[in-house]
Design a protein around this motif. Structure first.
Motif, PDB file in Angstrom:
ATOM      1  N   ARG A 367      34.255  52.705  30.754  1.00 53.27           N
ATOM      2  CA  ARG A 367      34.569  51.976  31.979  1.00 53.27           C
ATOM      3  C   ARG A 367      35.981  51.443  31.869  1.00 53.27           C
ATOM      4  O   ARG A 367      36.367  50.868  30.850  1.00 53.27           O
ATOM      5  CB  ARG A 367      33.592  50.805  32.118  1.00 53.27           C
ATOM      6  N   VAL A 368      36.759  51.656  32.920  1.00 55.82           N
ATOM      7  CA  VAL A 368      38.083  51.059  33.025  1.00 55.82           C
ATOM      8  C   VAL A 368      38.063  50.219  34.281  1.00 55.82           C
ATOM      9  O   VAL A 368      37.787  50.732  35.355  1.00 55.82           O
ATOM     10  CB  VAL A 368      39.187  52.122  33.160  1.00 55.82           C
ATOM     11  N   HIS A 369      38.315  48.941  34.135  1.00 56.33           N
ATOM     12  CA  HIS A 369      38.453  48.131  35.348  1.00 56.33           C
ATOM     13  C   HIS A 369      39.861  47.580  35.395  1.00 56.33           C
ATOM     14  O   HIS A 369      40.363  47.060  34.415  1.00 56.33           O
ATOM     15  CB  HIS A 369      37.448  46.986  35.359  1.00 56.33           C
ATOM     16  N   LEU A 370      40.486  47.725  36.563  1.00 51.33           N
ATOM     17  CA  LEU A 370      41.843  47.240  36.722  1.00 51.33           C
ATOM     18  C   LEU A 370      41.788  45.976  37.542  1.00 51.33           C
ATOM     19  O   LEU A 370      41.404  46.003  38.706  1.00 51.33           O
ATOM     20  CB  LEU A 370      42.683  48.298  37.424  1.00 51.33           C
ATOM     21  N   ARG A 371      42.151  44.890  36.912  1.00 47.36           N
ATOM     22  CA  ARG A 371      42.211  43.619  37.637  1.00 47.36           C
ATOM     23  C   ARG A 371      43.604  43.525  38.218  1.00 47.36           C
ATOM     24  O   ARG A 371      44.564  43.196  37.536  1.00 47.36           O
ATOM     25  CB  ARG A 371      41.955  42.463  36.665  1.00 47.36           C
ATOM     26  N   THR A 372      43.730  43.906  39.475  1.00 49.14           N
ATOM     27  CA  THR A 372      45.067  44.023  40.037  1.00 49.14           C
ATOM     28  C   THR A 372      45.430  42.753  40.788  1.00 49.14           C
ATOM     29  O   THR A 372      44.605  42.215  41.523  1.00 49.14           O
ATOM     30  CB  THR A 372      45.129  45.230  40.974  1.00 49.14           C
ATOM     31  N   PRO A 373      46.646  42.270  40.605  1.00 54.59           N
ATOM     32  CA  PRO A 373      47.011  40.985  41.204  1.00 54.59           C
ATOM     33  C   PRO A 373      47.032  40.996  42.724  1.00 54.59           C
ATOM     34  O   PRO A 373      46.619  40.024  43.352  1.00 54.59           O
ATOM     35  CB  PRO A 373      48.402  40.716  40.635  1.00 54.59           C
ATOM     36  N   SER A 374      47.495  42.097  43.344  1.00 52.63           N
ATOM     37  CA  SER A 374      47.607  42.087  44.811  1.00 52.63           C
ATOM     38  C   SER A 374      46.260  41.905  45.489  1.00 52.63           C
ATOM     39  O   SER A 374      46.174  41.356  46.577  1.00 52.63           O
ATOM     40  CB  SER A 374      48.221  43.396  45.302  1.00 52.63           C
ATOM     41  N   PHE A 375      45.206  42.385  44.855  1.00 50.91           N
ATOM     42  CA  PHE A 375      43.869  42.285  45.449  1.00 50.91           C
ATOM     43  C   PHE A 375      43.523  40.833  45.744  1.00 50.91           C
ATOM     44  O   PHE A 375      43.097  40.485  46.846  1.00 50.91           O
ATOM     45  CB  PHE A 375      42.861  42.893  44.471  1.00 50.91           C
ATOM     46  N   ASP A 376      43.718  39.970  44.748  1.00 49.33           N
ATOM     47  CA  ASP A 376      43.410  38.565  44.950  1.00 49.33           C
ATOM     48  C   ASP A 376      44.463  37.888  45.819  1.00 49.33           C
ATOM     49  O   ASP A 376      44.143  37.009  46.615  1.00 49.33           O
ATOM     50  CB  ASP A 376      43.306  37.850  43.605  1.00 49.33           C
ATOM     51  N   ASN A 377      45.739  38.304  45.636  1.00 54.28           N
ATOM     52  CA  ASN A 377      46.790  37.669  46.430  1.00 54.28           C
ATOM     53  C   ASN A 377      46.601  37.926  47.917  1.00 54.28           C
ATOM     54  O   ASN A 377      46.902  37.071  48.739  1.00 54.28           O
ATOM     55  CB  ASN A 377      48.171  38.187  45.993  1.00 54.28           C
ATOM     56  N   LEU A 378      46.099  39.106  48.263  1.00 48.63           N
ATOM     57  CA  LEU A 378      45.868  39.394  49.677  1.00 48.63           C
ATOM     58  C   LEU A 378      44.665  38.609  50.196  1.00 48.63           C
ATOM     59  O   LEU A 378      44.625  38.236  51.361  1.00 48.63           O
ATOM     60  CB  LEU A 378      45.656  40.894  49.894  1.00 48.63           C
ATOM     61  N   GLY A 379      43.707  38.332  49.309  1.00 48.87           N
ATOM     62  CA  GLY A 379      42.509  37.611  49.719  1.00 48.87           C
ATOM     63  C   GLY A 379      42.817  36.260  50.318  1.00 48.87           C
ATOM     64  O   GLY A 379      42.073  35.760  51.164  1.00 48.87           O
ATOM     65  N   VAL A 380      43.933  35.662  49.888  1.00 47.19           N
ATOM     66  CA  VAL A 380      44.255  34.327  50.367  1.00 47.19           C
ATOM     67  C   VAL A 380      44.959  34.369  51.728  1.00 47.19           C
ATOM     68  O   VAL A 380      45.084  33.362  52.394  1.00 47.19           O
ATOM     69  CB  VAL A 380      45.110  33.584  49.311  1.00 47.19           C
TER      70      VAL A 380
END
Lengths: 409, 162, 170
Positions: A367-380
Motif C-alpha cells: 500500500r502506498v498512500h500519498l498524504r498530499t498537502p493540496s487536498f487538505d488545503n483545498l478543504g478549507v
C-alpha cells in the motif's frame, strides 16, 4: 462513456442554505474548465447577488489512480509515478518517496547525495513558487508577472535538464542516493542563478508588493484563522501565514537541513496578502539554503554501496560478475522490503507531503498512500470564501496554491 | 517587410480561395485555454517569454470553447473528465482541430489503469499527437506547425463531402 | 519511540487496552472501531495532537478478519510528535464511526475512504463519492478490484489493436 450529470439541487440539499431551496439564492457552476481554477477543479457556488454564500468544491477530474498503480510496480519502478503527482514539485515528490523507501529498508545515503537533494529540492521550491506567483498575478490582472516568472523558471529547468536529462519529470533521486553525479557545469549554472535571482525578487516585489490595485484585491480577503487552519489540516505557507511556525525542515530536519542557517517566514494576519508575503520571503530563504548547500557540498560517492538495494554503476558491470548479477536481479525482480509500514513526510512548497508505505515482504509495495498537502488545503476553501465576492474567490484560490494533480492523485 | 515590398504597388494578388482561406486559418489559430495536468505547465512555458508561441499567431488563448478553433489536450484524461472534454469539443465551432499533447493524452502514457482513458482519441478525434512526457515547448510548437501544414492541405471538396 | 511519546502511548494503552507495535521508531496503536472517537478526542484535548495528517486504509485481502486497517496519522505541532492509530475492521460490511467532529479535515478523507475502499463511515455529514464519478461501480483501491490494464499499441500489434480501439467520431 458516461454522460455529464446535470446539477440538481436535490443532491446538494444538505450542503446549501435554506434560501437556495426557495430560489432566493442562485447556484452557479464554475469549472471544471475555467481559466482561474488552476486546473480541472469544479466549484459549485451558491450566490446571493455577487456574494458567495456557500462553495462546494468537486474534485476528482484528474484522478489518475497513482496509488493503485504504484502497488503494481516494484519499488524502483514506482518512483516515476510520484513525479506526475504534483507536477510543480517533482524533485520534492521524488524525495518524499525515496526517503520512505530508505526508511522502510533502512538504507544509508552518502553526504554528497544529501547535499544535492537539498540544492535541487530548494530550486524546485523556487520554481514552484514562481509558477504560483506568475499564475496568481495573471488571475489578478498583472499579466507581466507571468512572463517575468517564467523567464527565471526556465533557468531552473535548464539546471534540472543538466543533471537529469529532463525538464520536469526528473526521477533524479533514487533510493540510496541520486541517479548519477552532477556534471561539472552544474556549479556554475547554480552560481549564476544565485547571482541574478535576488535582484529579480526585488523586481517582482517592486511590481506587486506596494501596488495599490494588488493590495486592494488581497488585504483582508480570505482570512484564515489559526484554529480553523489546524482543524482543516492546512499546512505549508498557508498555515505559516496564519501564525503557526511549523516547517518540517526545521521541526524534523531531514537530508541535513539542520546544517543550514535559514528562517521560517511567518505572518499573523492570515489573509491572502500574508500568504503572498510568506511565499515571497520563502523565495529568499530557499536561495540562502541553496547557496549554503552548494558551498558545503562534499565530494564523494553519490550512491549507497549497499548492493542489495542499489544497482552497481555501469563501469563495474563489465568487470565484475557479482555486479552483473546484482544489476539483473535489481532491475528484473527488485528488492524485497520488510512486512511493515512507515510514514515519512517532507515539506513540499504546499505543505506536508507525507508518504505512507507498507511492504508485504516482496518487491512490490502492499500500500502506498500519498498524504498530499493540496487536498487538505483545498478543504478549507469553503470556509474562507464565505461572504466574499466571486472575484475575490479567484484571489483566494490562487493564494492557497493548489495543484490538481496533488489533490486528485 | 511583407508582400508589398516584393511586389511593389501592384494592388492585386491572384490566388485560389482555398489557399487564401487556409492561410488565414493557420495564422490566427486560437487555442482553448484548457490545461489538464503536467503538460499544461509546459504549454504555459510555450506561451511565456522563452518560447513565445505568439510568433505563430497563437498568443490569444480563449477560455471559452465557442471562441477557439484548436483544442490542445494537455495532460491525462480521467474517466470523470472524459464527458466534460467531449462537451467542450462539441461546443467549439467548425472548423476545429485537436492536438493530443503528451504521452498520457496520446496513449495513456505510464498510467495504464482504471482511471485514465488510454488515449484521448477515444473521446475526441485527434489530428496531431505530440510525444513526450511532458513534451518540451519546442515539441508542442512543432505539433502546432504540423497542424498548420494539415490545414494548408485541406480541400473544400473534402469538407463538403463530410 | 520518542521519550515524550511514551507516557501518551501508555495512557492510551491503559485506558483502551490498545496493542502497540513499533517499527523504525514509529508507534502504531491498535484500537477497536467503537473506541476511536474517544481516543482521538483524548489525544487532541490532552496531548496536543492538533493535526490529523492522514486518514486512509490498507486492504489485506484475501484475509477477511480483519480485512482492512483504517489508519489515522496524528501530528502534534507543539510537542513535535507523531502517532499512528490503526483500527482493524472486518471484510463484511466494514464500518467506522466518523471523526469529523474532532478533526474537520476528516470530512474529505472519510469520503475518500468510502469511495476508494467502500468502508462505510457512520454519521458522516456528506457521504458522497469524492474522486470517482457518481455512477462508478466498485471501490478502486480494494485489492480485488482490477487495475484495469489495457494492451499497449506497438508497431507489431498496431493493426490488430487499431481495429478494436473505440475511436471517437466527429
Amino acid at each position: 462513456m458516461s454522460q455529464i450529470e446535470e446539477v440538481s439541487i436535490e443532491k446538494f440539499k444538505h450542503l446549501v442554505s435554506a434560501r437556495a431551496l426557495t430560489g432566493e439564492t442562485m447556484l452557479l457552476n464554475m469549472g471544471p474548465q475555467h481559466p482561474s481554477t488552476h486546473g480541472v477543479l469544479r466549484l459549485l457556488l451558491e450566490l446571493d447577488g455577487e456574494i458567495v454564500v456557500n462553495c462546494i468544491p468537486d474534485i476528482g477530474y484528474l484522478h489518475t489512480g497513482i496509488e493503485k498503480n504504484m502497488e503494481a510496480k516494484t519499488y524502483q519502478k514506482a518512483e516515476v509515478m510520484t513525479d506526475r503527482l504534483d507536477y510543480m514539485n517533482t524533485m520534492g515528490n521524488n524525495l518524499a518517496y525515496v526517503m520512505a523507501v530508505e526508511k522502510l529498508v533502512d538504507l544509508d545515503v552518502p553526504a554528497r547525495a544529501q547535499g544535492l537533494r537539498v540544492i535541487l529540492t530548494e530550486l524546485q521550491r523556487i520554481a514552484s513558487h514562481l509558477v504560483w506567483l506568475g499564475t496568481s498575478g495573471l488571475d489578478l490582472a498583472a499579466m507581466s508577472m507571468f512572463l517575468y516568472c517564467f523567464r527565471e523558471r526556465e533557468q531552473i529547468l535548464d539546471i534540472f535538464e543538466l543533471v537529469s536529462g529532463q525538464r520536469m519529470m526528473t526521477t533524479y533521486f533514487r533510493p540510496g542516493g541520486v541517479w548519477r553525479d552532477v556534471p561539472v557545469e552544474f556549479e556554475k549554472a547554480v552560481r549564476d542563478f544565485i547571482k541574478i535571482f535576488p535582484k529579480r525578487i526585488d523586481e517582482y516585489e517592486s511590481l506587486l508588493t506596494k501596488n495599490p490595485l494588488f493590495i486592494d484585491r488581497m488585504v483582508d480577503i480570505g482570512h484564515l484563522s489559526k484554529e480553523v487552519a489546524l482543524q482543516y489540516g492546512v499546512t505549508g505557507p498557508s498555515l505559516r501565514a496564519s501564525g503557526v511556525n511549523w516547517d518540517l525542515r526545521k521541526a524534523r530536519p531531514y537530508c541535513g537541513y539542520e546544517q543550514y542557517d535559514f528562517n521560517v517566514p511567518t505572518r499573523t494576519e492570515g489573509d491572502t496578502y500574508a500568504r503572498y508575503l510568506v511565499r515571497i520571503d520563502e523565495l529568499r530563504e530557499s536561495l540562502k539554503i541553496v547557496e549554503q548547500a552548494l558551498n558545503k557540498l562534499p565530494l564523494g560517492p553519490v550512491r549507497s554501496e549497499n548492493r542489495k538495494f542499489v544497482p552497481p554503476p555501469r563501469s563495474e558491470i563489465g568487470v565484475s560478475m557479482e555486479a552483473l548479477i546484482h544489476h539483473f536481479k535489481l532491475w528484473t525482480e527488485g528488492f524485497p522490503a520488510p512486512k511493515a509500514s512507515v510514514y515519512s513526510a517532507v515539506e513540499s512548497p504546499r505543505g506536508e507531503l507525507g508518504l505512507m508505505l507498507e511492504g508485504d515482504g516482496g518487491p512490490k509495495p502492499l500500500r502506498v498512500h500519498l498524504r498530499t498537502p493540496s487536498f487538505d488545503n483545498l478543504g478549507v476553501l469553503s470556509q474562507i470564501v464565505k461572504g466574499h465576492l466571486v472575484a475575490d474567490l479567484v484571489a483566494i484560490l490562487a493564494s492557497i496554491d493548489i495543484v490538481l494533480g496533488d489533490i486528485d492523485r | 517587410m511583407g508582400v508589398e515590398q516584393k511586389l511593389g504597388n501592384m494592388g492585386v494578388v491572384t490566388t485560389t480561395l482555398e489557399t487564401m482561406v487556409n492561410w488565414s486559418r493557420t495564422n490566427a489559430m486560437w487555442p482553448m485555454l484548457f490545461g489538464l495536468a503536467c503538460c499544461a505547465i509546459e504549454m504555459m512555458s510555450a506561451q511565456a517569454s522563452s518560447y513565445d508561441m505568439s510568433r505563430f499567431g497563437m498568443e490569444l488563448m480563449r477560455a471559452s470553447p465557442r471562441q477557439s478553433d484548436l483544442m490542445i489536450v494537455a495532460g491525462r484524461v480521467s474517466k470523470k473528465m472524459g464527458p466534460v472534454l467531449r462537451r467542450l469539443y462539441d461546443q467549439m465551432p467548425e472548423p476545429k482541430w485537436v492536438i493530443a499533447m503528451g504521452d498520457c493524452a496520446s496513449c495513456g502514457g505510464v498510467f495504464n489503469n482504471y482511471a485514465i482513458y488510454q488515449g484521448v482519441d477515444e473521446v475526441v478525434p485527434v489530428d496531431v499527437y505530440v510525444a513526450g512526457c511532458p513534451p518540451r515547448p519546442e515539441a508542442l510548437i512543432h505539433g502546432v506547425l504540423t497542424v498548420h501544414e494539415k490545414v494548408k492541405g485541406e480541400k473544400f471538396k473534402d469538407l463538403a463531402k463530410s | 519511540m520518542d521519550k515524550n511519546l511514551e507516557p501518551i502511548v501508555k495512557n492510551i494503552q491503559e485506558k483502551f487496552g490498545a496493542a502497540l507495535e513499533e517499527f523504525r521508531e514509529e508507534a502504531h496503536l491498535f484500537l477497536k472501531p467503537e473506541q476511536i472517537v474517544d481516543a482521538l478526542t483524548l489525544l487532541r484535548d490532552e496531548s496536543n495532537f492538533e493535526l490529523l495528517s492522514a486518514l486512509t486504509a490498507t486492504d489485506y485481502w484475501p484475509q477477511t478478519a480483519p480485512r482492512f486497517h483504517v489508519i489515522y496519522q496524528l501530528t502534534s505541532l507543539e510537542k513535535n510528535l507523531s502517532l499512528q492509530i490503526r483500527v482493524p475492521v472486518n471484510g463484511d460490511s466494514p464500518k467506522v464511526p466518523t471523526v469529523t467532529g474532532i478533526y474537520a479535515s476528516a470530512n474529505w478523507r472519510e469520503r475518500e475512504l468510502l469511495d476508494m475502499f467502500g468502508i462505510e463511515v457512520e454519521g458522516h455529514p456528506d457521504p458522497r463519492r469524492i474522486l470517482m464519478p457518481e455512477d462508478h461501480e466498485g471501490h478502486p483501491l480494494r485489492k480485488d478490484y482490477p487495475l484495469g490494464y489495457e494492451e499497449p499499441q506497438f508497431s507489431f500489434n498496431y493493426d490488430e489493436i487499431d481495429l478494436r480501439k473505440p475511436y471517437a467520431k466527429e
